[in-house]
Design a protein around this motif. Structure first.
Motif, PDB file in Angstrom:
ATOM      1  N   PRO A   1     -14.943  -1.704  36.560  1.00  0.00           N
ATOM      2  CA  PRO A   1     -14.019  -1.093  37.528  1.00  0.00           C
ATOM      3  C   PRO A   1     -12.576  -1.474  37.237  1.00  0.00           C
ATOM      4  CG  PRO A   1     -15.216  -2.911  38.537  1.00  0.00           C
ATOM      5  CD  PRO A   1     -15.842  -2.686  37.197  1.00  0.00           C
ATOM      6  N   SER A   2     -11.684  -0.529  37.452  1.00  0.00           N
ATOM      7  CA  SER A   2     -10.250  -0.745  37.272  1.00  0.00           C
ATOM      8  C   SER A   2      -9.544  -0.190  38.502  1.00  0.00           C
ATOM      9  CB  SER A   2      -9.763  -0.021  36.016  1.00  0.00           C
ATOM     10  OG  SER A   2      -9.896   1.384  36.179  1.00  0.00           O
ATOM     11  N   LEU A   3      -8.251  -0.402  38.597  1.00  0.00           N
ATOM     12  CA  LEU A   3      -7.493   0.125  39.733  1.00  0.00           C
ATOM     13  C   LEU A   3      -7.556   1.648  39.766  1.00  0.00           C
ATOM     14  CD1 LEU A   3      -4.343  -2.199  39.755  1.00  0.00           C
ATOM     15  CD2 LEU A   3      -6.256  -2.172  41.381  1.00  0.00           C
ATOM     16  N   ALA A   4      -7.473   2.278  38.598  1.00  0.00           N
ATOM     17  CA  ALA A   4      -7.528   3.742  38.551  1.00  0.00           C
ATOM     18  C   ALA A   4      -8.890   4.254  39.000  1.00  0.00           C
ATOM     19  CB  ALA A   4      -7.218   4.226  37.139  1.00  0.00           C
ATOM     20  N   LEU A   5      -9.954   3.594  38.587  1.00  0.00           N
ATOM     21  CA  LEU A   5     -11.292   3.998  39.018  1.00  0.00           C
ATOM     22  C   LEU A   5     -11.473   3.742  40.510  1.00  0.00           C
ATOM     23  CD1 LEU A   5     -13.273   2.656  35.935  1.00  0.00           C
ATOM     24  CD2 LEU A   5     -13.136   5.059  36.620  1.00  0.00           C
ATOM     25  N   GLN A   6     -10.928   2.647  41.013  1.00  0.00           N
ATOM     26  CA  GLN A   6     -11.002   2.379  42.446  1.00  0.00           C
ATOM     27  C   GLN A   6     -10.266   3.450  43.243  1.00  0.00           C
ATOM     28  OE1 GLN A   6      -9.714  -1.648  43.278  1.00  0.00           O
ATOM     29  NE2 GLN A   6     -10.971  -2.485  41.624  1.00  0.00           N
ATOM     30  N   ARG A   7      -9.113   3.876  42.739  1.00  0.00           N
ATOM     31  CA  ARG A   7      -8.369   4.928  43.434  1.00  0.00           C
ATOM     32  C   ARG A   7      -9.154   6.236  43.438  1.00  0.00           C
ATOM     33  NH1 ARG A   7      -3.730   2.348  41.014  1.00  0.00           N
ATOM     34  NH2 ARG A   7      -3.906   3.687  39.175  1.00  0.00           N
ATOM     35  N   LEU A   8      -9.828   6.543  42.321  1.00  0.00           N
ATOM     36  CA  LEU A   8     -10.642   7.756  42.271  1.00  0.00           C
ATOM     37  C   LEU A   8     -11.788   7.670  43.270  1.00  0.00           C
ATOM     38  CD1 LEU A   8     -11.489  10.458  41.098  1.00  0.00           C
ATOM     39  CD2 LEU A   8     -12.558   9.235  39.183  1.00  0.00           C
ATOM     40  N   ALA A   9     -12.456   6.541  43.334  1.00  0.00           N
ATOM     41  CA  ALA A   9     -13.567   6.379  44.281  1.00  0.00           C
ATOM     42  C   ALA A   9     -13.078   6.503  45.720  1.00  0.00           C
ATOM     43  CB  ALA A   9     -14.245   5.031  44.057  1.00  0.00           C
ATOM     44  N   GLN A  10     -11.880   5.990  45.993  1.00  0.00           N
ATOM     45  CA  GLN A  10     -11.338   6.050  47.362  1.00  0.00           C
ATOM     46  C   GLN A  10     -10.971   7.455  47.784  1.00  0.00           C
ATOM     47  OE1 GLN A  10      -8.142   3.237  47.075  1.00  0.00           O
ATOM     48  NE2 GLN A  10      -9.495   1.446  47.104  1.00  0.00           N
TER      49      GLN A  10
ATOM     50  N   ARG B   1     -21.630  13.158  49.372  1.00  0.00           N
ATOM     51  CA  ARG B   1     -20.553  12.340  48.835  1.00  0.00           C
ATOM     52  C   ARG B   1     -20.638  12.242  47.313  1.00  0.00           C
ATOM     53  NH1 ARG B   1     -20.301   6.703  51.203  1.00  0.00           N
ATOM     54  NH2 ARG B   1     -18.156   6.760  50.412  1.00  0.00           N
ATOM     55  N   LEU B   2     -21.842  12.127  46.798  1.00  0.00           N
ATOM     56  CA  LEU B   2     -22.007  12.021  45.347  1.00  0.00           C
ATOM     57  C   LEU B   2     -21.676  13.344  44.655  1.00  0.00           C
ATOM     58  CD1 LEU B   2     -25.225   9.836  45.385  1.00  0.00           C
ATOM     59  CD2 LEU B   2     -23.030   9.163  44.363  1.00  0.00           C
ATOM     60  N   HIS B   3     -21.974  14.451  45.293  1.00  0.00           N
ATOM     61  CA  HIS B   3     -21.570  15.744  44.728  1.00  0.00           C
ATOM     62  C   HIS B   3     -20.043  15.869  44.723  1.00  0.00           C
ATOM     63  CE1 HIS B   3     -25.076  18.152  43.686  1.00  0.00           C
ATOM     64  NE2 HIS B   3     -25.723  17.572  44.694  1.00  0.00           N
ATOM     65  N   ARG B   4     -19.391  15.372  45.772  1.00  0.00           N
ATOM     66  CA  ARG B   4     -17.927  15.381  45.792  1.00  0.00           C
ATOM     67  C   ARG B   4     -17.369  14.535  44.649  1.00  0.00           C
ATOM     68  NH1 ARG B   4     -17.645  14.163  52.119  1.00  0.00           N
ATOM     69  NH2 ARG B   4     -17.782  16.271  52.973  1.00  0.00           N
TER      70      ARG B   4
ATOM     71  N   ARG C   1     -20.831   3.155  41.694  1.00  0.00           N
ATOM     72  CA  ARG C   1     -21.087   1.745  41.992  1.00  0.00           C
ATOM     73  C   ARG C   1     -20.024   1.185  42.923  1.00  0.00           C
ATOM     74  NH1 ARG C   1     -22.484   0.307  35.687  1.00  0.00           N
ATOM     75  NH2 ARG C   1     -24.625   1.136  35.675  1.00  0.00           N
ATOM     76  N   LEU C   2     -18.777   1.596  42.733  1.00  0.00           N
ATOM     77  CA  LEU C   2     -17.710   1.156  43.639  1.00  0.00           C
ATOM     78  C   LEU C   2     -17.956   1.641  45.066  1.00  0.00           C
ATOM     79  CD1 LEU C   2     -14.624   1.721  41.318  1.00  0.00           C
ATOM     80  CD2 LEU C   2     -15.329  -0.477  42.307  1.00  0.00           C
ATOM     81  N   LEU C   3     -18.620   2.776  45.201  1.00  0.00           N
ATOM     82  CA  LEU C   3     -18.958   3.314  46.523  1.00  0.00           C
ATOM     83  C   LEU C   3     -20.248   2.717  47.083  1.00  0.00           C
ATOM     84  CD1 LEU C   3     -18.108   7.080  45.888  1.00  0.00           C
ATOM     85  CD2 LEU C   3     -16.827   5.471  47.308  1.00  0.00           C
ATOM     86  N   GLY C   4     -20.887   1.824  46.316  1.00  0.00           N
ATOM     87  CA  GLY C   4     -22.088   1.154  46.792  1.00  0.00           C
ATOM     88  C   GLY C   4     -23.385   1.799  46.361  1.00  0.00           C
ATOM     89  N   PHE C   5     -23.324   2.817  45.482  1.00  0.00           N
ATOM     90  CA  PHE C   5     -24.532   3.493  45.010  1.00  0.00           C
ATOM     91  C   PHE C   5     -24.944   2.935  43.645  1.00  0.00           C
ATOM     92  CE2 PHE C   5     -22.462   6.730  47.686  1.00  0.00           C
ATOM     93  CZ  PHE C   5     -23.509   7.078  48.527  1.00  0.00           C
TER      94      PHE C   5
END
Length: 271
Positions: free
Chosen positions: A109-118, A129-132, A177-181
């Motif tokens: 995970p990186s800041l950019a990936l965290q921003r995408l997940a958010q 949510r996973l389809h989104r 994974r950042l979203l808990g899945f």
């Protein structure tokens, strides 16, 4: 759907190789929605013991302990598939879903990936949510060959904004994974509704959904796998689900040649 696959991988070396060892994950399992009717692996050796790796994948191990200027692997098979809308049931599952929350070098995970997940709204069910997320990954990383390589990380692909199915899968997995899945990488084949030759197999992801189990998501095409998909292997990322991985001693430079054809078969054959 009745699919026929003919997949040849050839390695050419500039100098003879003294020794090589290959892990081959080109042996699909039968499970709900996928029945292997016939399958044959051809190599430069008649001896390639088969086992199941730690992820439950059928794996062959090939060693060549003699000088050789190249190596050819070919699989020919026929598979009957059915559309289960991405649901994966009936496979060996030696690991608990929580294992697939682990990050790897390619999915760190990186800041950019965290921003995408958010960016993914929290409302709605897990599948929604996973389809989104799948659709967002497809928008953020445009499909374009020649822009990345097998060692490209999810963060690098996202920053570049271009990549192939492997990159889409890695970005999706990291964000899921950042979203808990729990999420894992899947290698396989895709019938593109035209019987043309391809120079690579396909890849997508699976995420663990409570009350459903493992569900496939293909960000490269914006769909959950259908009857046009043939599943080979899974892992935390590409490194553990790659169709072929190996080491060699000597050989100089290496050139890789891949010929793949996935066709819709007209007549079923016996196993």
């Amino acid at each position: 759907m009745h699919l026929r696959i003919d997949h040849t991988t050839t390695y050419h070396y500039s100098h003879p190789v003294a020794y090589s060892a290959q892990q081959i994950r080109l042996l699909p399992d039968s499970f709900e929605g996928q029945e292997v009717l016939s399958w044959r692996l051809e190599t430069d050796s008649r001896h390639f013991p088969e086992f199941r790796d730690g992820f439950g994948n059928r794996t062959a191990f090939l060693t060549l302990d003699r000088p050789h200027a190249g190596l050819t692997l070919r699989v020919i098979g026929e598979v009957e598939t059915e559309n289960f809308h991405g649901l994966v049931r009936g496979l060996p599952e030696p690991l608990p879903p929580e294992f697939f929350l682990r990050p790897t070098l390619r999915t760190r995970p990186s800041l950019a990936l965290q921003r995408l997940a958010q960016q993914i709204p929290q409302q709605g069910g897990s599948v929604e949510r996973l389809h989104r997320l799948m659709n967002q990954v497809r928008l953020q990383v445009l499909y374009e060959t020649g822009e990345t390589h097998v060692a490209t990380t999810a963060d690098e692909a996202l920053a570049h904004g271009r990549g192939v199915c492997q990159d889409h899968a890695h970005v999706f997995i990291a964000c899921a994974r950042l979203l808990g899945f729990p999420a894992r990488y899947v290698s396989g084949y895709l019938w593109t509704r035209c019987d043309v030759h391809h120079d690579a197999s396909h890849a997508w992801a699976e995420a663990w959904v409570p009350d459903l189990g493992w569900v496939g998501f293909d960000p490269a095409n914006g769909v959950s796998p259908t009857e046009a998909y043939v599943r080979l292997a899974c892992g935390l990322d590409y490194a553990e689900a790659a169709p072929v991985r190996g080491v060699r001693r000597g050989g100089g430079s290496e050139a890789l040649e891949v010929h793949l054809q996935v066709q819709q078969a007209q007549h079923q054959v016996a196993a």
